[in-house]
Design an enzyme around this catalytic site. Structure first.
Site, PDB file in Angstrom:
ATOM      1  N   ASP A 174       1.011  -1.257   0.021  1.00 49.43           N
ATOM      2  CA  ASP A 174       0.068  -0.118   0.048  1.00 49.43           C
ATOM      3  C   ASP A 174       0.864   1.295  -0.020  1.00 49.43           C
ATOM      4  OD1 ASP A 174      -2.138   1.557  -0.092  1.00 49.43           O
ATOM      5  OD2 ASP A 174      -3.175   0.965   1.946  1.00 49.43           O
ATOM      6  N   GLY A 175       0.763   2.057  -1.089  1.00 48.92           N
ATOM      7  CA  GLY A 175       1.720   3.311  -1.191  1.00 48.92           C
ATOM      8  C   GLY A 175       0.934   4.483  -0.993  1.00 48.92           C
TER       9      GLY A 175
ATOM     10  N   ASP B  85      17.526   6.078 -12.393  1.00 49.79           N
ATOM     11  CA  ASP B  85      17.429   5.626 -10.920  1.00 49.79           C
ATOM     12  C   ASP B  85      17.828   4.201 -10.889  1.00 49.79           C
ATOM     13  OD1 ASP B  85      16.994   6.079  -8.289  1.00 49.79           O
ATOM     14  OD2 ASP B  85      14.964   5.480  -8.366  1.00 49.79           O
TER      15      ASP B  85
ATOM     16  N   LYS C  32      -1.493  -3.737  -9.720  1.00 49.59           N
ATOM     17  CA  LYS C  32      -1.084  -2.326  -9.020  1.00 49.59           C
ATOM     18  C   LYS C  32      -2.386  -1.470  -9.467  1.00 49.59           C
ATOM     19  CE  LYS C  32       2.352   1.448  -9.652  1.00 49.59           C
ATOM     20  NZ  LYS C  32       3.575   1.692 -10.288  1.00 49.59           N
TER      21      LYS C  32
ATOM     22  N   VAL D 252      -2.031   0.742  -4.812  1.00 47.07           N
ATOM     23  CA  VAL D 252      -1.992  -0.481  -3.798  1.00 47.07           C
ATOM     24  C   VAL D 252      -1.767  -1.518  -4.604  1.00 47.07           C
ATOM     25  CG1 VAL D 252      -4.514  -0.646  -4.150  1.00 47.07           C
ATOM     26  CG2 VAL D 252      -3.439  -1.456  -2.213  1.00 47.07           C
ATOM     27  N   VAL D 253      -1.200  -2.353  -4.047  1.00 45.96           N
ATOM     28  CA  VAL D 253      -0.876  -3.766  -5.051  1.00 45.96           C
ATOM     29  C   VAL D 253      -1.573  -5.190  -4.227  1.00 45.96           C
ATOM     30  CG1 VAL D 253       1.071  -5.221  -5.831  1.00 45.96           C
ATOM     31  CG2 VAL D 253       1.513  -2.740  -5.425  1.00 45.96           C
TER      32      VAL D 253
ATOM     33  N   PHE E 298       0.075   6.301  -3.828  1.00 49.26           N
ATOM     34  CA  PHE E 298      -0.628   6.413  -4.904  1.00 49.26           C
ATOM     35  C   PHE E 298      -1.305   5.339  -5.633  1.00 49.26           C
ATOM     36  CE2 PHE E 298       2.319   9.950  -4.602  1.00 49.26           C
ATOM     37  CZ  PHE E 298       1.390  11.295  -4.655  1.00 49.26           C
TER      38      PHE E 298
END
Length: 784
Positions: free
Chosen positions: A419-420, A532, A440, A424-425, A422
């Site tokens: 859960d982030g 990155d 996602k 949720v997985v 922006f």
């Protein structure tokens, strides 16, 4: 300076040659002689203030001088961006000494990895009729369009100039002009909830924690963004600006009205990647005692409406309490050993959201109405009725969503595994094949105004398909959410592969570099730069035959290279010198990061590091590019490996090797590496220098965290460079040589983890079978 003096001397010489016709005030003029009227006749030399040369300055009144110094306000738009409402700049000669200085400031404010990635190079008038080339051409109250090197794009930029502060205002310039009084009254009504209130803000981190008290009223709380700015100035986080505020119950503050609810105490977090620990929301006895006394003293003036114009008053108390202090939290995290925050990683903090979103939170996705997020509640861990309702064929507001129905028919949706901010997985399994994937789900309402960042990330994921890159399997969309079916990698990250193994050799490191270079050659062939590259974004895929390979993920900062890029972003340990120097960069910044990773794989610590944990020192070392292979850590490493690293870490971009040259290097391709076991030495150094190298309880969460990130989580990684860093401006904080805690996903554990058994993860489509020379436990080398 010499020319100024010469002008002054010439002026005085002219005075000596030509006396003024009149003598001093009140003295009679002489008709025949010049002895009384000339400047030398009476032996007196008039002051320069009385000369004709200085009469010019007497005519410039204070009003004229103030008008010259007055700043001109102008609004700037992005070229072709019809959703950007513009940014107002106050332009004065004191703030901007030159036109280039204005372009540089506009680049920092308007440029990102999608819009104006090459920076602001040209300013057009609002109609595109001409280019602005100097500060004098900018007029008060006018609007202008910023572009890089592309031609002017004709868009009605002033269409969305008035933001919709109230959900009852439908917006539009025409209505705003037609009925300004009604709009003004609606805005006024929308802020009736503002009452004088004293709130306490506690900075996140290790205890004792700094706290400040801030008075909120109609004079100090104009907007949510303005209050965040005031809190940033008052609390002074080590990691820069305050990006997130949470109550002691863990609920995120999303709008101005949330400050005027029942909560009086808030936790402030910056742009670092941070998952809240359980005790972050719990105040100890000393904090409660100090807060109680503090509030008892301030209760008499809490609602008095202070006349002080300042937005905040500092409290010397280390923390504050909320209503006697019952706070529960189910959050867990691994905190960085330096200042309690994983400073080097500059992503937005990962917080667990409240199951119910605030009804007053403004949000729209290109005109679509916001609905409450689904699947966030802990009671709905299996994704049952709520997800079914979200994905039902009836869709939203009675509209059918065939895509969501197809998704449920094709995949079995499981519990929430990430859960982030922006997204949720959830667990996801193909009903026909039984293969496991990760679903996602991105909430569009949370991406309002920044949809282009998500679109850019997804567009790149659509283009890439490679065995060494995490694959986007399928995408579906409803009115309120975007669904991405992603490849699920369960083997942990690059550091997990080393620390959890029983044997790690130079040959294993060579195979890891091969996998990374293979992915980079593919991306660079598509003119895509990742920006990155770091161990946390390299996941280990374990195949049924026991072989392994690396897969690159997290494309939040990736972009297509069409010219030199100037956005300063990345992770300090792996950032290339040309990014810091702001001279423009391209694809080879990924090669530099790969070189840093190769160095770490063979010794356990980075090539450039600051002994005093100072970002400035680290950047100076990177710019110098002085590469060393200290003994005894490099005594048993082959010269071929050192040669390759030296070619990858060339400060001169032209001399730096390409991904194809890495693949053809003998150390990578001809098995020039050794088979000596260096697992203990490298693991020891990794655990000493990298906090995310500690063993994790579950390696699957590492892969989930990479999938859970979005481009919006990367905004904090666009940082101030070495040249613009100062104490008053938020920049990139450094934990050196500890790089970012990409992995504050799992709390560190003291007991060593056993080597994980090979996972029965499905082989991705198009992946070649392991060759006969690849025995169980070895690394695959995918051939393109």
């Amino acid at each position: 300076m010499a020319s100024t003096r010469s002008i002054e001397l010439e002026h005085f010489e002219e005075r000596d040659k030509r006396p003024r016709p009149g003598s001093r005030r009140g003295a009679p003029s002489s008709s025949g002689g010049s002895s009384s009227s000339g400047p030398k006749g009476n032996g007196l030399i008039p002051s320069p203030a009385h000369s004709a040369h200085c009469s010019f300055y007497r005519t410039r009144t204070l009003q004229a001088l103030s008008s010259e110094k007055k700043a001109k306000k102008a609004r700037f738009y992005r070229n072709g961006d019809r959703y950007f409402k513009g940014l107002v700049f106050a332009i004065s000669s004191d703030r901007f000494r030159s036109f280039d200085a204005l372009l540089m400031e506009l680049t920092r404010s308007l440029s990102d990895n999608v819009n104006l990635p090459q920076g602001v190079r040209t300013i057009y008038t609002i109609d595109g009729s001409r280019k602005v080339t100097s500060l004098d051409e900018l007029l008060e109250g006018e609007s202008y369009v910023c572009a890089s090197n592309e031609p002017f794009r004709k868009v009605d930029y002033t269409k969305n100039i008035n933001p919709n502060w109230s959900v009852n205002i439908k917006g539009g310039t025409a209505r705003a002009l037609a009925a300004p009084s009604s709009v003004k009254s609606e805005v006024k009504e929308s802020k009736d909830f503002i009452k004088p209130k004293l709130v306490t803000v506690i900075r996140s981190g290790v205890k004792p924690r700094k706290a400040v008290r801030i008075l909120l009223n109609k004079k100090t709380a104009h907007s949510f963004e303005q209050v965040l700015t005031d809190i940033t100035e008052a609390i002074k986080l080590d990691s820069g600006v305050v990006k997130r505020l949470c109550t002691l119950d863990g609920k995120q503050v999303t709008c101005l009205q949330d400050f005027f609810g029942d909560d009086d105490v808030f936790i402030a977090c910056g742009p670092e990647k941070f998952r809240y620990a359980q005790d972050d929301f719990v105040l100890d006895h000393s904090e409660c005692r100090v807060l109680k006394s503090s509030y008892s003293r301030s209760s008499a003036v809490k609602y008095s409406g202070s006349k002080s114009p300042g937005p905040s008053r500092r409290s010397k108390s280390p923390a504050s309490v909320k209503r006697g202090g019952h706070h529960a939290s189910a959050y867990s995290a691994a905190r960085s050993p330096v200042n309690g925050t994983p400073s080097s990683q500059l992503s937005t903090p990962k917080s667990t959201k409240s199951s119910s979103s605030s009804p007053t939170s403004p949000g729209s996705f290109r005109g679509l109405k916001q609905i409450s997020a689904h699947g966030r509640s802990s009671s709905n861990v299996n994704g049952g009725p709520e997800l079914a309702r979200c994905l039902s064929p009836e869709g939203v507001n009675g509209n059918r969503c065939s895509e969501s129905s197809t998704l449920l028919e094709k995949y079995k949706i499981g519990k929430v595994i990430g859960d982030g901010n922006f997204a949720v997985v959830k667990e996801c399994m193909d009903r026909s094949t039984g293969k496991e994937f990760a679903l996602k789900i991105i909430d569009k309402a949370k991406c309002c105004g920044k949809e282009h960042l998500i679109e850019n990330e997804v567009s790149i994921l659509r283009r890439v398909k490679h065995p060494n890159i995490i694959m986007l399997v399928e995408e579906m969309e409803t009115a309120t959410e975007l669904f991405l079916v992603m490849e699920l990698v369960k083997g942990g990250d690059l550091f997990d592969a080393i620390t959890s193994s029983t044997k790690y050799t130079e040959r294993d490191g060579s195979a890891m570099v091969y996998n990374l270079a293979n992915a980079l050659r593919y991306l660079h062939g598509l003119s895509i730069v990742h920006r990155d590259i770091k161990p946390e974004n390299l996941l280990v895929c374990e195949y049924p035959d026991g072989t392994k390979s690396l897969k690159l993920g997290d494309f939040g900062l990736a972009t297509v290279v069409e010219g030199p890029l100037y956005t300063v972003c990345g992770t300090p340990t792996y950032v290339a010198p040309e990014i810091i120097a702001e001279t423009g960069y391209g694809l080879k910044v990924d090669i530099w990061a790969a070189g840093v990773i190769t160095y770490i794989l063979l010794c356990g610590f980075p090539p450039f590091r600051s002994e005093n944990n100072l970002q400035e020192d680290l950047f100076d070392q990177i710019l110098a590019g002085k590469l060393e292979f200290p003994a005894p850590y490099w005594d048993n490493i082959t010269d071929s490996a050192k040669e390759l690293i030296s070619q990858m870490l060339q400060v001169n971009v032209e001399a730096r090797c390409t991904a194809g040259e890495i693949l053809s290097h003998p150390w990578v391709s001809d098995d020039a590496s050794q088979e000596n076991n260096m697992q203990a030495e490298v693991t020891g150094k990794l655990k000493q220098h990298f906090n995310n190298a500690l063993p994790k309880q579950n390696s699957t969460t590492t892969g989930v965290s990479v999938i859970m990130n979005t481009a919006l989580d990367k905004e904090g990684q666009i940082f101030c460079s070495k040249h613009c860093q100062d104490s008053s401006r938020p920049g990139m904080e450094l934990t050196s040589p500890v790089p970012p805690s990409a992995s504050a996903e799992e709390p560190p554990v003291s007991a060593p983890a056993a080597a994980p058994a090979p996972l029965e993860s499905p082989t991705p489509p198009g992946t070649p079978a392991a060759s006969g020379c690849e025995r169980a436990g070895t690394w695959r080398r995918h051939r393109d």
